[in-house]
Motif scaffolding. Structure first.
Motif, PDB file in Angstrom:
ATOM      1  N   PHE A   4       0.901  -1.042  -0.015  1.00 22.81           N
ATOM      2  CA  PHE A   4      -0.168  -0.135   0.069  1.00 22.81           C
ATOM      3  C   PHE A   4       0.735   1.275   0.111  1.00 22.81           C
ATOM      4  O   PHE A   4       1.650   0.760   0.209  1.00 22.81           O
ATOM      5  N   GLY A   5       0.482   2.210  -0.535  1.00 23.86           N
ATOM      6  CA  GLY A   5       1.203   3.229  -0.852  1.00 23.86           C
ATOM      7  C   GLY A   5       0.876   4.336   0.896  1.00 23.86           C
ATOM      8  O   GLY A   5      -0.085   3.914   1.719  1.00 23.86           O
ATOM      9  N   TYR A   6       1.585   5.655   1.004  1.00 22.02           N
ATOM     10  CA  TYR A   6       1.699   6.382   2.065  1.00 22.02           C
ATOM     11  C   TYR A   6       1.422   7.312   2.265  1.00 22.02           C
ATOM     12  O   TYR A   6       2.883   8.123   1.372  1.00 22.02           O
ATOM     13  N   ARG A   7       0.666   8.564   2.901  1.00 19.41           N
ATOM     14  CA  ARG A   7       1.009   9.849   2.690  1.00 19.41           C
ATOM     15  C   ARG A   7       0.318  10.585   3.874  1.00 19.41           C
ATOM     16  O   ARG A   7      -0.366   9.906   4.495  1.00 19.41           O
ATOM     17  N   ARG A   8       1.164  11.731   4.297  1.00 16.37           N
ATOM     18  CA  ARG A   8       1.259  11.897   5.809  1.00 16.37           C
ATOM     19  C   ARG A   8       0.569  13.438   5.281  1.00 16.37           C
ATOM     20  O   ARG A   8       0.903  14.175   4.343  1.00 16.37           O
ATOM     21  N   ALA A   9      -1.091  13.681   5.620  1.00 15.18           N
ATOM     22  CA  ALA A   9      -1.425  14.897   5.312  1.00 15.18           C
ATOM     23  C   ALA A   9      -0.859  15.680   6.055  1.00 15.18           C
ATOM     24  O   ALA A   9      -0.585  16.196   7.469  1.00 15.18           O
ATOM     25  N   SER A  10      -0.755  17.197   4.776  1.00 15.80           N
ATOM     26  CA  SER A  10      -0.414  18.524   6.203  1.00 15.80           C
ATOM     27  C   SER A  10      -1.441  18.861   6.263  1.00 15.80           C
ATOM     28  O   SER A  10      -1.394  20.122   7.619  1.00 15.80           O
ATOM     29  N   ASP A  11      -2.612  19.636   6.007  1.00 19.01           N
ATOM     30  CA  ASP A  11      -3.845  19.886   5.874  1.00 19.01           C
ATOM     31  C   ASP A  11      -5.243  19.157   5.974  1.00 19.01           C
ATOM     32  O   ASP A  11      -5.020  18.530   5.737  1.00 19.01           O
ATOM     33  N   VAL A  12      -6.054  19.648   6.539  1.00 21.79           N
ATOM     34  CA  VAL A  12      -7.030  18.949   6.636  1.00 21.79           C
ATOM     35  C   VAL A  12      -7.803  18.908   5.095  1.00 21.79           C
ATOM     36  O   VAL A  12      -8.470  17.965   4.415  1.00 21.79           O
ATOM     37  N   ALA A  13      -7.392  19.992   4.400  1.00 20.59           N
ATOM     38  CA  ALA A  13      -8.326  19.774   2.550  1.00 20.59           C
ATOM     39  C   ALA A  13      -7.507  18.935   2.048  1.00 20.59           C
ATOM     40  O   ALA A  13      -8.035  17.771   1.337  1.00 20.59           O
ATOM     41  N   GLU A  14      -6.528  19.131   2.218  1.00 19.32           N
ATOM     42  CA  GLU A  14      -4.966  18.144   1.691  1.00 19.32           C
ATOM     43  C   GLU A  14      -5.653  16.859   1.933  1.00 19.32           C
ATOM     44  O   GLU A  14      -5.327  15.389   1.227  1.00 19.32           O
ATOM     45  N   ALA A  15      -5.856  16.406   2.899  1.00 17.70           N
ATOM     46  CA  ALA A  15      -6.024  15.256   3.530  1.00 17.70           C
ATOM     47  C   ALA A  15      -7.830  14.259   2.850  1.00 17.70           C
ATOM     48  O   ALA A  15      -7.489  13.025   2.288  1.00 17.70           O
ATOM     49  N   VAL A  16      -8.264  15.647   2.806  1.00 17.71           N
ATOM     50  CA  VAL A  16      -9.674  15.394   2.281  1.00 17.71           C
ATOM     51  C   VAL A  16      -9.484  14.881   0.221  1.00 17.71           C
ATOM     52  O   VAL A  16     -10.312  13.653   0.577  1.00 17.71           O
ATOM     53  N   ALA A  17      -8.675  16.019   0.023  1.00 19.90           N
ATOM     54  CA  ALA A  17      -8.338  15.602  -1.429  1.00 19.90           C
ATOM     55  C   ALA A  17      -7.774  14.483  -1.530  1.00 19.90           C
ATOM     56  O   ALA A  17      -7.552  13.476  -2.249  1.00 19.90           O
ATOM     57  N   LEU A  18      -6.646  13.668  -1.170  1.00 18.63           N
ATOM     58  CA  LEU A  18      -5.688  12.677  -1.236  1.00 18.63           C
ATOM     59  C   LEU A  18      -6.629  11.370  -1.069  1.00 18.63           C
ATOM     60  O   LEU A  18      -6.725  10.881  -1.920  1.00 18.63           O
ATOM     61  N   LEU A  19      -8.107  11.362   0.004  1.00 18.75           N
ATOM     62  CA  LEU A  19      -8.696  10.308   0.285  1.00 18.75           C
ATOM     63  C   LEU A  19     -10.027  10.283  -0.910  1.00 18.75           C
ATOM     64  O   LEU A  19     -10.105   9.153  -1.505  1.00 18.75           O
ATOM     65  N   GLY A  20     -10.753  11.793  -1.317  1.00 21.03           N
ATOM     66  CA  GLY A  20     -10.849  11.626  -2.733  1.00 21.03           C
ATOM     67  C   GLY A  20     -10.780  11.190  -4.172  1.00 21.03           C
ATOM     68  O   GLY A  20     -11.144  10.678  -4.820  1.00 21.03           O
ATOM     69  N   ASP A  21      -9.299  11.142  -4.587  1.00 13.22           N
ATOM     70  CA  ASP A  21      -8.114  10.707  -5.851  1.00 13.22           C
ATOM     71  C   ASP A  21      -8.486   9.299  -5.124  1.00 13.22           C
ATOM     72  O   ASP A  21      -8.006   9.293  -6.861  1.00 13.22           O
ATOM     73  N   ASP A  22      -8.487   8.582  -4.153  1.00 13.60           N
ATOM     74  CA  ASP A  22      -8.686   7.203  -4.198  1.00 13.60           C
ATOM     75  C   ASP A  22      -9.813   6.662  -3.485  1.00 13.60           C
ATOM     76  O   ASP A  22      -9.505   6.099  -2.136  1.00 13.60           O
ATOM     77  N   PRO A  23     -10.251   5.826  -4.090  1.00 15.63           N
ATOM     78  CA  PRO A  23     -11.845   4.781  -3.389  1.00 15.63           C
ATOM     79  C   PRO A  23     -11.123   3.870  -2.199  1.00 15.63           C
ATOM     80  O   PRO A  23     -12.145   3.124  -1.545  1.00 15.63           O
ATOM     81  N   ASP A  24      -9.958   3.542  -2.604  1.00 10.99           N
ATOM     82  CA  ASP A  24      -9.273   2.211  -1.818  1.00 10.99           C
ATOM     83  C   ASP A  24      -8.542   2.531  -1.211  1.00 10.99           C
ATOM     84  O   ASP A  24      -7.654   1.794  -0.156  1.00 10.99           O
ATOM     85  N   ALA A  25      -8.027   4.142  -0.634  1.00 11.34           N
ATOM     86  CA  ALA A  25      -7.235   4.790   0.380  1.00 11.34           C
ATOM     87  C   ALA A  25      -8.300   4.559   1.470  1.00 11.34           C
ATOM     88  O   ALA A  25      -9.235   4.552   2.141  1.00 11.34           O
ATOM     89  N   ARG A  26      -7.710   5.109   2.780  1.00  7.38           N
ATOM     90  CA  ARG A  26      -7.868   5.054   4.208  1.00  7.38           C
ATOM     91  C   ARG A  26      -7.070   6.302   5.102  1.00  7.38           C
ATOM     92  O   ARG A  26      -6.384   6.304   4.813  1.00  7.38           O
ATOM     93  N   PHE A  27      -8.485   6.557   5.514  1.00  7.86           N
ATOM     94  CA  PHE A  27      -7.620   7.302   6.777  1.00  7.86           C
ATOM     95  C   PHE A  27      -7.052   6.988   7.841  1.00  7.86           C
ATOM     96  O   PHE A  27      -7.166   6.106   8.257  1.00  7.86           O
ATOM     97  N   LEU A  28      -5.446   7.161   8.422  1.00  3.00           N
ATOM     98  CA  LEU A  28      -5.004   6.873   9.303  1.00  3.00           C
ATOM     99  C   LEU A  28      -4.561   7.305  10.832  1.00  3.00           C
ATOM    100  O   LEU A  28      -4.142   8.787  10.235  1.00  3.00           O
TER     101      LEU A  28
END
Length: 330
Positions: A4-28
């Motif tokens: 799996f891939g891993y990204r650390r979100a820097s703010d709320v907007a980025e976190a929401v955008a990162l999940l929206g780009d990938d339906p198989d992503a999950r918040f950690l």
């Protein structure tokens, strides 16, 4: 384990955008539930979006006199906060009852709300489970179900919600705040968890891709006289077989306000509305408390091996309300 891939979100907007780009992503968040499920193959996200570093880690006053708890506040910090201990003691007690110290130090408020309703059949990725594989069946109905639901269940799923914290939040009418690509939103906790029905794999009413940003506890004077009681099969870290979050206000021997929520009896924290209605305006006596418990539990539909929960929950409700009434009389 699936890569799996891993990204650390820097703010709320980025976190929401990162999940929206990938339906198989999950918040950690703390990972205390998600990572376990990944290890067993039940959860197989293509990418994890780490939200642990977002600025959502504060507990602060809310408009109207309540408290706002950020989504990344750890369970340990929530239980130790002086305003929580003083104004919502049942919440602090529920969090302390919920897990070991090590887990409380990692687990977050947002993650606790989103932990999966589950049982042993859900965790066995090789077998059927309607929560994991919709339409595959619920083997717990005829199988091992001694700690399963007695209220609000269906033939599609009889698992119980594991969170202690969410039971106390339900008693106090907490409101869950979230963020989506379309902007912020809120859900009363009474609407946050969905009835199990015929779609047990859909557990919450959050919009797709939503990130929980916090929980607001409304001002509730009755909450200061509250307690949480958890019964489990061993004294060490274990899920409840029954629990009660109770708050009681008594004037001149009469119940003026009461809050009751039950845990380990349904697929979601169970607000005992029938018991509350039966008690309000009645004498604060064990007989009244027993009648209120019976009013709530008349809807129970136990399975072959868990009818003991009806008696257990009746005794818990009466015991905790009696203790609160005695404290009010001192």
């Amino acid at each position: 384990m699936r890569e799996f891939g891993y990204r650390r979100a820097s703010d709320v907007a980025e976190a929401v955008a990162l999940l929206g780009d990938d339906p198989d992503a999950r918040f950690l968040g703390g990972g205390t539930n998600l990572v376990d499920l990944m290890k067993t193959g039940v959860e197989r996200p293509a990418r994890l979006v780490d939200v642990g570093g977002l600025p959502l880690g504060r507990i602060e006053p809310a408009p109207g006199g309540g408290l706002h708890v950020g989504a990344t506040v750890t369970n340990s910090d929530l239980a130790a906060h002086p305003d929580v201990r003083r104004r919502y003691p049942a919440l602090a007690q529920a969090v302390l009852a919920g897990a070991s110290g090590q887990l409380r130090n990692m687990a977050t408020v947002g993650g606790n709300l989103l932990q999966r309703t589950r049982c042993g059949y859900f965790s066995d990725a090789a077998g059927p489970c309607n929560k994991r594989l919709p339409g595959s069946g619920c083997p717990a109905v005829e199988g091992e179900h001694h700690n399963h639901a007695i209220l609000g269940a269906s033939g599609h799923c009889v698992a119980t919600h594991p969170s202690d914290m969410a039971v106390a939040l339900t008693a106090f009418d907490a409101v869950v705040a979230y963020e989506t690509a379309d902007g912020p939103g809120e859900l009363p906790i009474a609407e946050f968890y969905r009835p199990v029905g015929d779609t047990p794999h859909l557990e919450t009413s959050l919009p797709p891709g939503a990130l929980i940003t916090g929980v607001t506890l409304p001002a509730a004077p009755v909450a200061a006289a509250s307690r949480y009681r958890k019964v489990r099969e061993r004294a060490s870290y274990a899920f409840a077989i029954g629990s009660v979050a109770a708050a009681l206000s008594v004037e001149d021997g009469v119940v003026r306000d009461v809050r009751l929520a039950l845990g380990a009896v349904a697929s979601r924290p169970w607000r005992a509305r029938a018991a509350e209605r039966a008690l309000t305006g009645r004498p604060a006596t064990p007989d009244s408390f027993a009648a209120a418990a019976d009013a709530e539990l008349s809807a129970a539909r136990p399975l072959r091996d868990n009818a003991y929960k009806v008696t257990l929950m009746r005794n818990l409700i009466v015991s905790e309300l009696t203790g609160l009434a005695e404290e009010a009389a001192r």
